[in-house]
Write a protein that holds these residues in place. Structure first.
Motif, PDB file in Angstrom:
ATOM      1  N   SER A 113     -12.355   1.971  -2.460  1.00 12.58           N
ATOM      2  CA  SER A 113     -11.358   3.055  -2.213  1.00 12.58           C
ATOM      3  C   SER A 113     -10.564   2.224  -0.872  1.00 12.58           C
ATOM      4  CB  SER A 113     -11.908   3.978  -1.465  1.00 12.58           C
ATOM      5  OG  SER A 113     -12.434   4.961  -2.540  1.00 12.58           O
ATOM      6  N   GLY A 114     -11.096   1.482   0.116  1.00  6.67           N
ATOM      7  CA  GLY A 114     -10.317   0.735   1.038  1.00  6.67           C
ATOM      8  C   GLY A 114      -9.639  -0.259   0.682  1.00  6.67           C
ATOM      9  N   LEU A 115     -10.131  -1.038  -0.466  1.00 11.36           N
ATOM     10  CA  LEU A 115      -9.298  -2.292  -1.099  1.00 11.36           C
ATOM     11  C   LEU A 115      -8.099  -1.588  -1.841  1.00 11.36           C
ATOM     12  CD1 LEU A 115     -12.169  -4.603  -2.135  1.00 11.36           C
ATOM     13  CD2 LEU A 115     -10.545  -4.808  -0.276  1.00 11.36           C
ATOM     14  N   ALA A 116      -8.433  -0.459  -2.535  1.00 13.50           N
ATOM     15  CA  ALA A 116      -7.101   0.128  -3.181  1.00 13.50           C
ATOM     16  C   ALA A 116      -6.370   0.476  -2.341  1.00 13.50           C
ATOM     17  CB  ALA A 116      -7.640   1.273  -4.095  1.00 13.50           C
ATOM     18  N   ALA A 117      -6.485   1.025  -1.262  1.00 14.80           N
ATOM     19  CA  ALA A 117      -5.624   1.601  -0.165  1.00 14.80           C
ATOM     20  C   ALA A 117      -4.735   0.437   0.484  1.00 14.80           C
ATOM     21  CB  ALA A 117      -6.272   2.236   1.131  1.00 14.80           C
ATOM     22  N   LEU A 118      -5.538  -0.702   0.756  1.00 17.76           N
ATOM     23  CA  LEU A 118      -4.477  -1.743   1.126  1.00 17.76           C
ATOM     24  C   LEU A 118      -3.690  -2.373  -0.056  1.00 17.76           C
ATOM     25  CD1 LEU A 118      -7.535  -3.662   3.010  1.00 17.76           C
ATOM     26  CD2 LEU A 118      -5.523  -2.495   3.955  1.00 17.76           C
ATOM     27  N   LEU A 119      -4.253  -2.382  -1.094  1.00 16.41           N
ATOM     28  CA  LEU A 119      -3.505  -2.795  -2.289  1.00 16.41           C
ATOM     29  C   LEU A 119      -2.016  -2.065  -2.312  1.00 16.41           C
ATOM     30  CD1 LEU A 119      -3.207  -4.929  -4.566  1.00 16.41           C
ATOM     31  CD2 LEU A 119      -4.413  -3.197  -5.961  1.00 16.41           C
ATOM     32  N   HIS A 120      -2.177  -0.702  -1.999  1.00 19.55           N
ATOM     33  CA  HIS A 120      -0.859   0.049  -2.199  1.00 19.55           C
ATOM     34  C   HIS A 120      -0.014  -0.373  -1.034  1.00 19.55           C
ATOM     35  CE1 HIS A 120      -2.927   2.264  -5.404  1.00 19.55           C
ATOM     36  NE2 HIS A 120      -1.673   2.698  -5.728  1.00 19.55           N
ATOM     37  N   THR A 168       8.366   4.505  -1.554  1.00 25.60           N
ATOM     38  CA  THR A 168       7.839   4.197  -0.415  1.00 25.60           C
ATOM     39  C   THR A 168       6.721   5.228   0.126  1.00 25.60           C
ATOM     40  OG1 THR A 168       9.307   2.518   0.324  1.00 25.60           O
ATOM     41  CG2 THR A 168       7.646   3.254   1.897  1.00 25.60           C
ATOM     42  N   LEU A 169       7.626   6.616   0.056  1.00 23.87           N
ATOM     43  CA  LEU A 169       6.827   7.634   0.449  1.00 23.87           C
ATOM     44  C   LEU A 169       5.615   8.228  -0.566  1.00 23.87           C
ATOM     45  CD1 LEU A 169       9.672   9.786   1.791  1.00 23.87           C
ATOM     46  CD2 LEU A 169       8.140   8.531   3.212  1.00 23.87           C
ATOM     47  N   VAL A 170       5.998   8.014  -1.691  1.00 20.65           N
ATOM     48  CA  VAL A 170       4.722   8.024  -2.815  1.00 20.65           C
ATOM     49  C   VAL A 170       3.770   7.198  -2.708  1.00 20.65           C
ATOM     50  CG1 VAL A 170       4.375   7.888  -5.418  1.00 20.65           C
ATOM     51  CG2 VAL A 170       6.440   9.262  -4.582  1.00 20.65           C
ATOM     52  N   THR A 171       4.051   5.757  -2.571  1.00 24.10           N
ATOM     53  CA  THR A 171       3.051   4.929  -2.279  1.00 24.10           C
ATOM     54  C   THR A 171       2.188   4.895  -0.989  1.00 24.10           C
ATOM     55  OG1 THR A 171       4.431   3.223  -3.512  1.00 24.10           O
ATOM     56  CG2 THR A 171       2.770   2.246  -2.013  1.00 24.10           C
ATOM     57  N   LEU A 172       2.692   5.618   0.254  1.00 24.34           N
ATOM     58  CA  LEU A 172       2.363   5.856   1.307  1.00 24.34           C
ATOM     59  C   LEU A 172       1.325   6.975   1.125  1.00 24.34           C
ATOM     60  CD1 LEU A 172       4.786   5.247   4.061  1.00 24.34           C
ATOM     61  CD2 LEU A 172       2.622   4.038   3.805  1.00 24.34           C
ATOM     62  N   VAL A 183       0.189  -3.349   0.143  1.00 22.04           N
ATOM     63  CA  VAL A 183       0.598  -4.670  -0.124  1.00 22.04           C
ATOM     64  C   VAL A 183       1.996  -4.249  -1.155  1.00 22.04           C
ATOM     65  CG1 VAL A 183       0.372  -6.577  -1.679  1.00 22.04           C
ATOM     66  CG2 VAL A 183      -1.307  -5.964  -0.114  1.00 22.04           C
ATOM     67  N   PHE A 184       1.982  -3.240  -1.900  1.00 25.43           N
ATOM     68  CA  PHE A 184       3.075  -2.867  -2.882  1.00 25.43           C
ATOM     69  C   PHE A 184       4.354  -2.885  -2.017  1.00 25.43           C
ATOM     70  CE2 PHE A 184       0.703  -0.392  -6.351  1.00 25.43           C
ATOM     71  CZ  PHE A 184      -0.192  -1.536  -6.788  1.00 25.43           C
ATOM     72  N   ILE A 185       4.209  -2.053  -1.005  1.00 27.89           N
ATOM     73  CA  ILE A 185       5.406  -1.851  -0.133  1.00 27.89           C
ATOM     74  C   ILE A 185       5.960  -3.044   0.288  1.00 27.89           C
ATOM     75  CG2 ILE A 185       6.281  -0.542   2.015  1.00 27.89           C
ATOM     76  CD1 ILE A 185       3.860   1.405   1.407  1.00 27.89           C
ATOM     77  N   PHE A 186       5.127  -3.969   0.808  1.00 24.81           N
ATOM     78  CA  PHE A 186       5.864  -5.271   1.504  1.00 24.81           C
ATOM     79  C   PHE A 186       6.171  -6.100   0.266  1.00 24.81           C
ATOM     80  CE2 PHE A 186       3.274  -3.469   4.876  1.00 24.81           C
ATOM     81  CZ  PHE A 186       4.259  -3.223   5.739  1.00 24.81           C
ATOM     82  N   TRP A 187       5.605  -6.098  -0.544  1.00 24.62           N
ATOM     83  CA  TRP A 187       5.811  -7.322  -1.724  1.00 24.62           C
ATOM     84  C   TRP A 187       7.215  -6.899  -2.282  1.00 24.62           C
ATOM     85  CZ3 TRP A 187       1.642  -8.963  -5.721  1.00 24.62           C
ATOM     86  CH2 TRP A 187       2.129  -9.834  -6.520  1.00 24.62           C
ATOM     87  N   ASP A 199       8.887  -6.828  -7.258  1.00 23.71           N
ATOM     88  CA  ASP A 199       8.162  -7.685  -7.884  1.00 23.71           C
ATOM     89  C   ASP A 199       6.728  -6.999  -7.846  1.00 23.71           C
ATOM     90  OD1 ASP A 199      10.185  -9.029  -8.849  1.00 23.71           O
ATOM     91  OD2 ASP A 199       9.859 -10.466  -7.254  1.00 23.71           O
ATOM     92  N   GLY A 200       6.262  -6.426  -6.700  1.00 27.48           N
ATOM     93  CA  GLY A 200       4.798  -6.073  -6.661  1.00 27.48           C
ATOM     94  C   GLY A 200       4.357  -4.927  -7.429  1.00 27.48           C
ATOM     95  N   TYR A 201       5.499  -3.999  -7.469  1.00 21.87           N
ATOM     96  CA  TYR A 201       5.279  -2.694  -8.365  1.00 21.87           C
ATOM     97  C   TYR A 201       5.322  -2.909  -9.640  1.00 21.87           C
ATOM     98  CZ  TYR A 201       6.342   0.653  -4.295  1.00 21.87           C
ATOM     99  OH  TYR A 201       6.148   1.470  -3.236  1.00 21.87           O
ATOM    100  N   ARG A 202       6.283  -3.946 -10.088  1.00 19.43           N
ATOM    101  CA  ARG A 202       6.218  -4.424 -11.619  1.00 19.43           C
ATOM    102  C   ARG A 202       4.871  -5.080 -11.902  1.00 19.43           C
ATOM    103  NH1 ARG A 202      11.675  -5.628 -10.533  1.00 19.43           N
ATOM    104  NH2 ARG A 202      12.950  -3.849 -11.856  1.00 19.43           N
TER     105      ARG A 202
END
Length: 56
Positions: free
Chosen positions: A6-13, A45-49, A15-19, A22-25
């Motif tokens: 769960s922690g890794l999934a949260a961190l990965l999300h 960004t709000l949805v991802t957060l 990463v989407f914001i900063f990437w 291209d990260g979302y794709r």
């Protein structure tokens, strides 16, 4: 183990914001979300957060 995943999934999300779009794709968030990121919409960004905080 579940907490680590769960922690890794949260961190990965985060990463989407900063990437950016291209990260979302790359991670399959959908073309609509990627286009919103390209356009600079705050919604994506709000949805991802929100997803990040749910995983935590």
């Amino acid at each position: 183990m579940a907490a680590i995943c769960s922690g890794l999934a949260a961190l990965l999300h985060l990463v989407f914001i900063f990437w950016g779009d291209d990260g979302y794709r790359f991670f399959g968030a959908g073309e609509a979300m990627a286009q919103m990121v390209e356009a600079g919409a705050l919604y994506s960004t709000l949805v991802t957060l929100g997803i990040t905080f749910i995983y935590k």
